[in-house]
Design a protein around this motif. Structure first.
Motif: not given
Length: 186
Positions: A125-131, A158-164, A174-177, A179-186
């Motif tokens: 019962p938690v939010g989940k994201s995949f980078v 929540r799906f977050v895609s990035m180059p790398g 910086a790009g990873l940071a 993406s992690i912020i996007r993945a963790g947002r409310d």
């Protein structure tokens, strides 16, 4: 980790797991009291089912390679060639060498330890994201790649895609940071 979080009364936690770390955050979320964890972020990470180890989730050749490279003390080294070509394929050679020089061995036992879960990750019962890192080739596309092979185990996510590459933390921190912020947002 779970003992510390519980003893300190920490709540509203976002856990990030990279690669093998996906197993760790999954087991932590399964063990911690409901309401402790707000979100799990899997960054090119394994998402285990009950009874699976890292070796169980990888092609057989990986387990064979781990056993062949294991040092007498049980440490699993990372060869520069593997690090450069498979894990940090988007980095220039100087960045790859510098990053590789900072690595230590991982105990091989961690690759064979089974995840013991009371329920599937999708049921947590938690939010989940995949980078998802688009040039991450360490997990073979012929086996489903990180996404969708493991991301689909999350249920709603929540799906977050990035180059790398797998180790984009060295080539584009910086790009990873971001993406992690996007993945963790409310």
């Amino acid at each position: 980790m779970t003992t510390y979080i519980t003893e300190e009364g920490i709540t509203d936690v976002i856990l990030l797991g990279h690669s093998w770390g996906g197993i760790v955050i999954t087991m932590a979320a399964d063990r911690l009291p409901e309401g402790t964890i707000r979100r799990l972020i899997y960054w090119s990470a394994y998402v285990p089912s009950d009874g699976e180890s890292l070796v169980d989730m990888t092609p057989a050749a990986f387990g064979d390679m781990f056993n062949a490279l294991c040092e007498p003390d049980g440490g699993e080294p990372m060869l520069l060639e593997v690090f450069r070509d498979d894990l940090s394929n988007d980095a220039d050679i100087d960045t790859a060498r510098r990053a590789h020089s900072m690595l230590t061995t991982q105990p091989i036992k961690t690759m064979f330890d089974k995840a013991h879960l009371s329920r599937s990750v999708a049921e947590l019962p938690v939010g989940k994201s995949f980078v998802h890192c688009q040039e991450d080739t360490i997990y073979p596309a012929s086996e489903g790649g990180w996404h969708p092979k493991f991301s689909e185990r999350l249920g709603v996510f929540r799906f977050v895609s990035m180059p790398g590459s797998h180790e984009v933390c060295f080539s584009d921190p910086a790009g990873l940071a971001r993406s992690i912020i996007r993945a963790g947002r409310d």
